[in-house]
Scaffold this active site. Sequence first.
Site, PDB file in Angstrom:
ATOM      1  N   GLU A 130       4.716  -5.523   7.035  1.00 12.39           N
ATOM      2  CA  GLU A 130       3.987  -4.486   7.783  1.00 12.39           C
ATOM      3  C   GLU A 130       4.517  -4.319   9.196  1.00 12.39           C
ATOM      4  O   GLU A 130       4.501  -3.225   9.755  1.00 12.39           O
ATOM      5  CB  GLU A 130       2.485  -4.817   7.829  1.00 12.39           C
ATOM      6  CG  GLU A 130       1.743  -4.582   6.524  1.00 12.39           C
ATOM      7  CD  GLU A 130       1.775  -5.770   5.574  1.00 12.39           C
ATOM      8  OE1 GLU A 130       2.591  -6.705   5.791  1.00 12.39           O
ATOM      9  OE2 GLU A 130       1.004  -5.772   4.606  1.00 12.39           O
ATOM     10  N   ALA A 153       0.861  -1.180   0.000  1.00 15.29           N
ATOM     11  CA  ALA A 153       0.000   0.000   0.000  1.00 15.29           C
ATOM     12  C   ALA A 153       0.900   1.233   0.000  1.00 15.29           C
ATOM     13  O   ALA A 153       2.096   1.148   0.318  1.00 15.29           O
ATOM     14  CB  ALA A 153      -0.883  -0.028   1.248  1.00 15.29           C
ATOM     15  N   GLU A 207      -0.715  -9.234  -0.895  1.00 12.78           N
ATOM     16  CA  GLU A 207      -2.141  -9.506  -0.622  1.00 12.78           C
ATOM     17  C   GLU A 207      -2.952  -9.466  -1.916  1.00 12.78           C
ATOM     18  O   GLU A 207      -3.836 -10.300  -2.136  1.00 12.78           O
ATOM     19  CB  GLU A 207      -2.671  -8.492   0.391  1.00 12.78           C
ATOM     20  CG  GLU A 207      -2.036  -8.702   1.758  1.00 12.78           C
ATOM     21  CD  GLU A 207      -2.331  -7.574   2.740  1.00 12.78           C
ATOM     22  OE1 GLU A 207      -2.123  -6.399   2.384  1.00 12.78           O
ATOM     23  OE2 GLU A 207      -2.779  -7.867   3.859  1.00 12.78           O
TER      24      GLU A 207
HETATM   25  N1  CAA Z   1       4.641   3.128  -0.653  1.00  8.60           N
HETATM   26  C1  CAA Z   1       5.086   4.274  -1.220  1.00  8.60           C
HETATM   27  N2  CAA Z   1       6.295   4.400  -1.789  1.00  8.60           N
HETATM   28  C2  CAA Z   1       7.099   3.332  -1.789  1.00  8.60           C
HETATM   29  C3  CAA Z   1       6.707   2.095  -1.232  1.00  8.60           C
HETATM   30  C4  CAA Z   1       5.395   2.017  -0.655  1.00  8.60           C
HETATM   31  N3  CAA Z   1       4.904   0.874  -0.132  1.00  8.60           N
HETATM   32  N4  CAA Z   1       7.712   1.203  -1.386  1.00  8.60           N
HETATM   33  C5  CAA Z   1       8.700   1.860  -2.032  1.00  8.60           C
HETATM   34  N5  CAA Z   1       8.335   3.150  -2.259  1.00  8.60           N
HETATM   35  C6  CAA Z   1       9.124   4.188  -2.899  1.00  8.60           C
HETATM   36  C7  CAA Z   1      10.274   4.639  -2.004  1.00  8.60           C
HETATM   37  O1  CAA Z   1       9.844   5.563  -1.040  1.00  8.60           O
HETATM   38  C8  CAA Z   1      11.217   5.230  -3.048  1.00  8.60           C
HETATM   39  O2  CAA Z   1      10.770   6.515  -3.367  1.00  8.60           O
HETATM   40  P1  CAA Z   1      11.838   7.741  -3.475  1.00  8.60           P
HETATM   41  O3  CAA Z   1      12.735   7.330  -4.613  1.00  8.60           O
HETATM   42  O4  CAA Z   1      10.964   8.915  -3.805  1.00  8.60           O
HETATM   43  O5  CAA Z   1      12.545   7.790  -2.181  1.00  8.60           O
HETATM   44  C9  CAA Z   1      11.009   4.355  -4.261  1.00  8.60           C
HETATM   45  O6  CAA Z   1       9.757   3.678  -4.069  1.00  8.60           O
HETATM   46  C10 CAA Z   1      12.084   3.283  -4.414  1.00  8.60           C
HETATM   47  O7  CAA Z   1      12.187   2.599  -3.163  1.00  8.60           O
HETATM   48  P2  CAA Z   1      13.584   2.350  -2.415  1.00  8.60           P
HETATM   49  O8  CAA Z   1      14.535   3.472  -2.673  1.00  8.60           O
HETATM   50  O9  CAA Z   1      13.259   2.029  -0.982  1.00  8.60           O
HETATM   51  O10 CAA Z   1      14.075   1.054  -3.228  1.00  8.60           O
HETATM   52  P3  CAA Z   1      14.999  -0.123  -2.680  1.00  8.60           P
HETATM   53  O11 CAA Z   1      15.291  -0.950  -3.888  1.00  8.60           O
HETATM   54  O12 CAA Z   1      16.116   0.383  -1.866  1.00  8.60           O
HETATM   55  O13 CAA Z   1      14.036  -0.957  -1.673  1.00  8.60           O
HETATM   56  C11 CAA Z   1      11.983  -2.057  -1.026  1.00  8.60           C
HETATM   57  C12 CAA Z   1      12.898  -1.596  -2.186  1.00  8.60           C
HETATM   58  C13 CAA Z   1      12.679  -3.159  -0.219  1.00  8.60           C
HETATM   59  C14 CAA Z   1      10.721  -2.605  -1.673  1.00  8.60           C
HETATM   60  C15 CAA Z   1      11.662  -0.845  -0.111  1.00  8.60           C
HETATM   61  O14 CAA Z   1      11.230   0.247  -0.938  1.00  8.60           O
HETATM   62  C16 CAA Z   1      10.581  -1.116   0.897  1.00  8.60           C
HETATM   63  O15 CAA Z   1      10.844  -1.735   1.895  1.00  8.60           O
HETATM   64  N6  CAA Z   1       9.341  -0.620   0.638  1.00  8.60           N
HETATM   65  C17 CAA Z   1       8.240  -0.708   1.569  1.00  8.60           C
HETATM   66  C18 CAA Z   1       7.638  -2.119   1.590  1.00  8.60           C
HETATM   67  C19 CAA Z   1       6.535  -2.189   2.628  1.00  8.60           C
HETATM   68  O16 CAA Z   1       6.738  -1.966   3.787  1.00  8.60           O
HETATM   69  N7  CAA Z   1       5.321  -2.540   2.180  1.00  8.60           N
HETATM   70  C20 CAA Z   1       4.157  -2.636   3.050  1.00  8.60           C
HETATM   71  C21 CAA Z   1       3.361  -1.347   2.978  1.00  8.60           C
HETATM   72  S1  CAA Z   1       2.030  -1.300   4.188  1.00  8.60           S
HETATM   73  C22 CAA Z   1       0.825  -2.261   3.511  1.00  8.60           C
HETATM   74  O17 CAA Z   1       0.929  -2.750   2.399  1.00  8.60           O
HETATM   75  C23 CAA Z   1      -0.408  -2.459   4.381  1.00  8.60           C
HETATM   76  C24 CAA Z   1      -1.383  -3.434   3.876  1.00  8.60           C
HETATM   77  O18 CAA Z   1      -1.478  -4.534   4.349  1.00  8.60           O
HETATM   78  C25 CAA Z   1      -2.321  -3.085   2.825  1.00  8.60           C
END
Ligand code: CAA
Length: 262
Positions: free
Chosen positions: A136, A69, A116
């Site tokens: 999460e 998300a 999901e």
């Molecule tokens: N939401 C919004 N933006 C996101 C995102 C997310 N879930 N995941 C990545 N991005 C964005 C980052 O903020 C980044 O943006 P900027 O370049 O503007 O900083 C861009 O995508 C690239 O990401 P990274 O620089 O972090 O890329 P990476 O290759 O170093 O890492 C990753 C990749 C491991 C996927 C890391 O981005 C990450 O951990 N993302 C979050 C994953 C996460 O926690 N997902 C769960 C979300 S909560 C949810 O989904 C609730 C639910 O049950 C519905």
Amino acid sequence: MNYENILVETRGEGARKTGVIRLNRPKALNALSDPLMDELGHALKAFDADPGIGCIVLTGSEKAFAAGADIPTLLQHDFLSAFNSQLISKNWEHILAVRKPVIGAVAGFCLGGGCELAMMCDVLYAADNAKFGQPEIKLGVIPGGGGTQRLPRWVGKSKAMDMLLTGRFMDAAEAERAGLVARVIPAEQLLEEAFKAAETINGYSAPVVALMKQLTNQAFEVPLTEGVKIERGMFHAVFGTHDQREGMNAFLEKRPANWKHG
Ligand code: CAA
């Protein structure tokens, strides 16, 4: 509807084609924002309603199916606004109403809400670079799109707990061993293989395909004896179709079946 967060196209040569939806927010690794989920729901509904479409392939980019998300949007909510706006519910489950098979073709990150959403597809093919996870817990929350419910059903309780409680990612090979995905495919062939499977499905009788999907998904919802009873009733019902007679006659006459989809 003008799509800004997804790309939509139609593929295939036969009478029934494949609807292809690509999640396309590359700068946010296809994070599932509200506008994206609204567009996805709209595109799924349109393909489902189109008699020229046999099944749907849902995919992302080579780097990410979806990284979850949209975190900046989540951060704007408190309890009341999450509750009142039906966060992660009002536009997340349109995919479950689709009657045609949805093949998820997953490459790269498939995390949180992305995982999901993938688990709401009917069949999952993973590229060899796919990474699945429900991270999460690292954000101080629990999954909201069914992660704690579907993951144990897909991979078993112990592995689901391991992933949910540690937030670790699972690679494609582990996802296949665990039964989360049907096949692992070299990344460069992922879409081609998904389209091939879709073409095969498109070549079968549409009501039989729809029933097969409905009954198989029902296996996770109803007790076994009840499910088998419902299957038996549907099995009897298909003997009322043209396509049952056509399929069996075609077999005996050693010719391709000419489905009427009824
Ligand atoms: N939401 C919004 N933006 C996101 C995102 C997310 N879930 N995941 C990545 N991005 C964005 C980052 O903020 C980044 O943006 P900027 O370049 O503007 O900083 C861009 O995508 C690239 O990401 P990274 O620089 O972090 O890329 P990476 O290759 O170093 O890492 C990753 C990749 C491991 C996927 C890391 O981005 C990450 O951990 N993302 C979050 C994953 C996460 O926690 N997902 C769960 C979300 S909560 C949810 O989904 C609730 C639910 O049950 C519905």
